[in-house]
Every structure is written in C-alpha cells, then in structure tokens.
Design a protein around this motif. Structure first.
Motif, mmCIF file in Angstrom:
data_model
loop_
_atom_site.group_PDB
_atom_site.id
_atom_site.type_symbol
_atom_site.label_atom_id
_atom_site.label_comp_id
_atom_site.label_asym_id
_atom_site.label_seq_id
_atom_site.Cartn_x
_atom_site.Cartn_y
_atom_site.Cartn_z
ATOM 1 N N LEU A 33 0.830 -1.206 0.000
ATOM 2 C CA LEU A 33 0.000 0.000 0.000
ATOM 3 C C LEU A 33 0.864 1.256 0.000
ATOM 4 C CD1 LEU A 33 -2.659 -1.213 2.563
ATOM 5 C CD2 LEU A 33 -3.191 -0.451 0.239
ATOM 6 N N ASP A 34 1.886 1.273 0.824
ATOM 7 C CA ASP A 34 2.775 2.435 0.875
ATOM 8 C C ASP A 34 3.436 2.679 -0.482
ATOM 9 O OD1 ASP A 34 2.307 3.162 3.521
ATOM 10 O OD2 ASP A 34 3.919 1.895 4.300
ATOM 11 N N GLU A 35 3.865 1.596 -1.116
ATOM 12 C CA GLU A 35 4.499 1.733 -2.430
ATOM 13 C C GLU A 35 3.511 2.276 -3.456
ATOM 14 O OE1 GLU A 35 7.537 -0.906 -5.135
ATOM 15 O OE2 GLU A 35 5.850 -1.956 -4.205
ATOM 16 N N ALA A 36 2.275 1.788 -3.414
ATOM 17 C CA ALA A 36 1.258 2.279 -4.349
ATOM 18 C C ALA A 36 0.972 3.759 -4.121
ATOM 19 C CB ALA A 36 -0.021 1.466 -4.206
ATOM 20 N N LEU A 37 0.870 4.154 -2.862
ATOM 21 C CA LEU A 37 0.624 5.566 -2.545
ATOM 22 C C LEU A 37 1.756 6.454 -3.049
ATOM 23 C CD1 LEU A 37 -0.741 5.122 1.074
ATOM 24 C CD2 LEU A 37 -2.000 6.197 -0.795
ATOM 25 N N ASP A 38 2.976 5.966 -2.973
ATOM 26 C CA ASP A 38 4.129 6.734 -3.431
ATOM 27 C C ASP A 38 4.216 6.787 -4.956
ATOM 28 O OD1 ASP A 38 4.926 7.260 -0.859
ATOM 29 O OD2 ASP A 38 6.418 5.634 -0.779
ATOM 30 N N THR A 39 3.628 5.795 -5.617
ATOM 31 C CA THR A 39 3.776 5.658 -7.072
ATOM 32 C C THR A 39 2.640 6.309 -7.846
ATOM 33 O OG1 THR A 39 4.916 3.541 -6.699
ATOM 34 C CG2 THR A 39 4.132 3.972 -8.931
ATOM 35 N N LEU A 40 1.427 6.186 -7.356
ATOM 36 C CA LEU A 40 0.256 6.719 -8.053
ATOM 37 C C LEU A 40 0.268 8.239 -8.086
ATOM 38 C CD1 LEU A 40 -2.640 4.514 -6.636
ATOM 39 C CD2 LEU A 40 -2.128 4.801 -9.076
ATOM 40 N N GLU A 41 -0.192 8.792 -9.200
ATOM 41 C CA GLU A 41 -0.487 10.222 -9.257
ATOM 42 C C GLU A 41 -1.913 10.479 -8.776
ATOM 43 O OE1 GLU A 41 0.293 11.734 -13.139
ATOM 44 O OE2 GLU A 41 2.424 11.211 -13.077
ATOM 45 N N ALA A 42 -2.830 9.602 -9.151
ATOM 46 C CA ALA A 42 -4.213 9.717 -8.687
ATOM 47 C C ALA A 42 -4.285 9.330 -7.215
ATOM 48 C CB ALA A 42 -5.127 8.802 -9.503
ATOM 49 N N PRO A 43 -5.267 9.859 -6.485
ATOM 50 C CA PRO A 43 -5.439 9.418 -5.103
ATOM 51 C C PRO A 43 -5.814 7.931 -5.060
ATOM 52 C CG PRO A 43 -6.739 11.387 -5.560
ATOM 53 C CD PRO A 43 -6.274 10.866 -6.878
ATOM 54 N N LEU A 44 -5.407 7.243 -4.026
ATOM 55 C CA LEU A 44 -5.884 5.883 -3.800
ATOM 56 C C LEU A 44 -7.263 5.984 -3.160
ATOM 57 C CD1 LEU A 44 -5.308 2.820 -3.845
ATOM 58 C CD2 LEU A 44 -4.412 3.069 -1.521
ATOM 59 N N ALA A 45 -8.268 5.390 -3.820
ATOM 60 C CA ALA A 45 -9.643 5.511 -3.337
ATOM 61 C C ALA A 45 -10.032 4.397 -2.383
ATOM 62 C CB ALA A 45 -10.614 5.531 -4.510
ATOM 63 N N ALA A 46 -9.483 3.191 -2.593
ATOM 64 C CA ALA A 46 -9.959 2.054 -1.802
ATOM 65 C C ALA A 46 -8.959 0.912 -1.804
ATOM 66 C CB ALA A 46 -11.299 1.558 -2.354
ATOM 67 N N HIS A 47 -9.011 0.153 -0.724
ATOM 68 C CA HIS A 47 -8.302 -1.122 -0.622
ATOM 69 C C HIS A 47 -9.336 -2.189 -0.309
ATOM 70 C CE1 HIS A 47 -5.460 -3.947 1.793
ATOM 71 N NE2 HIS A 47 -5.516 -4.317 0.513
ATOM 72 N N GLN A 48 -9.507 -3.129 -1.230
ATOM 73 C CA GLN A 48 -10.440 -4.230 -0.999
ATOM 74 C C GLN A 48 -9.676 -5.425 -0.450
ATOM 75 O OE1 GLN A 48 -13.344 -7.070 -3.642
ATOM 76 N NE2 GLN A 48 -13.465 -4.867 -4.035
ATOM 77 N N THR A 49 -10.205 -5.984 0.641
ATOM 78 C CA THR A 49 -9.495 -7.062 1.313
ATOM 79 C C THR A 49 -10.493 -7.965 2.024
ATOM 80 O OG1 THR A 49 -7.705 -7.532 2.907
ATOM 81 C CG2 THR A 49 -9.173 -5.698 3.430
ATOM 82 N N GLU A 50 -10.106 -9.196 2.240
ATOM 83 C CA GLU A 50 -10.932 -10.081 3.060
ATOM 84 C C GLU A 50 -10.960 -9.536 4.483
ATOM 85 O OE1 GLU A 50 -10.995 -14.729 4.651
ATOM 86 O OE2 GLU A 50 -9.836 -14.227 2.859
ATOM 87 N N TYR A 51 -12.157 -9.400 5.035
ATOM 88 C CA TYR A 51 -12.271 -8.880 6.399
ATOM 89 C C TYR A 51 -13.593 -9.341 6.991
ATOM 90 C CZ TYR A 51 -10.341 -5.739 9.968
ATOM 91 O OH TYR A 51 -9.739 -5.229 11.103
#
Length: 257
Positions: free
Chosen positions: A135-153
């Motif tokens: 997640l941290d890597e994606a946040l650092d890489t994306l230009e667009a905001p991260l809107a959601a993380h889908q996960t088993e919960y």
C-alpha cells in the motif's frame, strides 16, 4: 475522488443470465454499489443487469478489477477497455489491481491506471489484497489518489492495522467475504451479540464492519438476503458489542494468495 458507498453487492459466482436477476433486484432495493472483476467472467452479466435496472447508470457505483495476468502497462489498458465493452459502459467508478502478483510491476501497472483516470475510463483507482508495504508503495507511485483497498475482512479474519493505515491515508477499506462464507453463524461472540439485538449473526457481522467505517460487499441472490444485508449496516452495536467481536481469537482466511 469517488467515495465508495457503505454497502454493495459482491458478484463472484453470479455468472449466468439467471443470476442477473439478483443484480437487478439489488439495485431496485436500493443498492448503488456493484462489484465485479475480470476473473469472475461475469462482467457481461453484470452490465446487462445494470442496464435492465431502474436506476440510471450514473447513479450506480460500479467497480471491477484487473486480474494478475494483465497488469503489464499495455495489458491494463487493453483489458480495461474490454471490461468496459462487456459492462456496456464508458467508465467504471473504481478500477482495482486485483492482486499484486504475477505481472504486477508498480511503476508500469500504476502508470496505466493513472492514464485510465486521465482518459475518464475510471473515476478512481483501488487496490486489492495488498500488504501495508505494498500500500505504501502504491501511494508513493500513483499520481491519482488511492480511493480504496479491498481485502478479506470478517470476525474470523481481522487486520486492524489495515484500517488504521486507511484512516491515516484517507481511503476506504472494502471488505469482501464479510460473512466469512457463513461461518459467522458459528462464532459464539457474534451469536451472542445477535441474540442481544434480536438480529442474525450475518447482520451483526455487517454492522460490526460498518461501525468501523468499512464498506461491505456481501454476495446474495435471493431478495430476502439482499434486503437483510442492505439493512444490516444500520443495526446499531454498542462499544461492548464491538469489543466482544474484536476479541474473537479464531482465525480463518478464506482466500489466501
């Protein structure tokens, strides 16, 4: 950034024309969030059902996911266009990286997702089944905001650190399999809370997640279960109820990598 509705319909396994009825019924009951994926092989079914339902397309929050074998830059662009064709829409509201495996390469994969945002083919970017580090890597890489993380919960698979990370970085957590495949009926702590409130264990599981701000996408096909799931997020649990379920010490992961 698109905001994910509190409750939606998970569609894995709803892959025949007859299953389209469940999607249409859900929308007519008030659902406005429908979740599918390339690997489910049902995007055409879902698209037909949305088209047949009364709410206009712009009122439906539609999400799909790019599968792990199509995460190279060109493949993301190509398969997303194919998904849109199957869904019968010009855009999705949320496009996920389904799993960060196989062809996933953060710089290339996420650059393609950013391009799809720029083109208007998706209104937001999500990821699914990520670790904190991913997640941290994606946040650092994306230009667009991260809107959601889908996960088993669910009560039998809790990852509070994921919720804390989401709150810190202002994106939604979307829980799949929120009823633990029906296993919540056998969790004593959940059953006790259900008896206290005169509701089902399934309703308690969904209400517990909703109390944490988690979006839920339970799958259901009958009108009875669709209605019950939709209404469950409004069941009020007190702090004692939530703490009792938080303390469940059994762990079952239904969908390990």
């Amino acid at each position: 950034m698109s905001r994910v509705p509190r409750v939606g319909l998970g569609t894995m396994g709803l892959d025949t024309p007859a299953d389209a009825t469940a999607v249409t019924t859900a929308l007519e009951l008030g659902y406005r969030h429908v979740d599918t994926a390339q690997i489910y092989d049902n995007e055409s079914v879902v698209g037909d059902a949305i088209a047949a339902a009364e709410p206009p397309r712009e009122d439906v929050f539609l999400a799909t996911k790019v599968w792990a074998d199509s995460l190279a830059y060109d493949d993301v662009l190509r398969t997303t266009r194919e998904s849109l064709d199957r869904l019968g829409t010009e855009y999705v509201d949320l496009l996920y990286v389904h799993r960060p495996i196989e062809t996933y390469d953060p710089p290339a994969t996420l650059a393609a997702f950013d391009e799809l945002v720029d083109e208007g083919r998706t209104r937001a970017v999500g990821v699914s089944n990520f670790t904190i580090e991913e997640l941290d890597e994606a946040l650092d890489t994306l230009e667009a905001p991260l809107a959601a993380h889908q996960t088993e919960y669910h009560p039998l698979f809790q990852r509070p650190e994921l919720l804390e990370h989401a709150e810190r970085h202002d994106y939604s957590v979307v829980a799949y399999s929120p009823l633990s495949g029906g296993r919540v009926r056998d969790v004593d702590e959940v059953v006790s809370v259900a008896e206290k409130h005169d509701v089902t264990p399934e309703a308690v599981s969904l209400a517990w997640l909703a109390a944490k701000g988690v979006r839920v996408i339970p799958k259901a096909s009958s009108e009875k279960h669709l209605r019950a799931n939709f209404e469950a997020v409004d069941v009020h649990l007190d702090d004692e109820d939530i703490a009792a379920i938080d303390a469940v010490d059994r762990e079952i992961e239904l969908y390990p990598e």
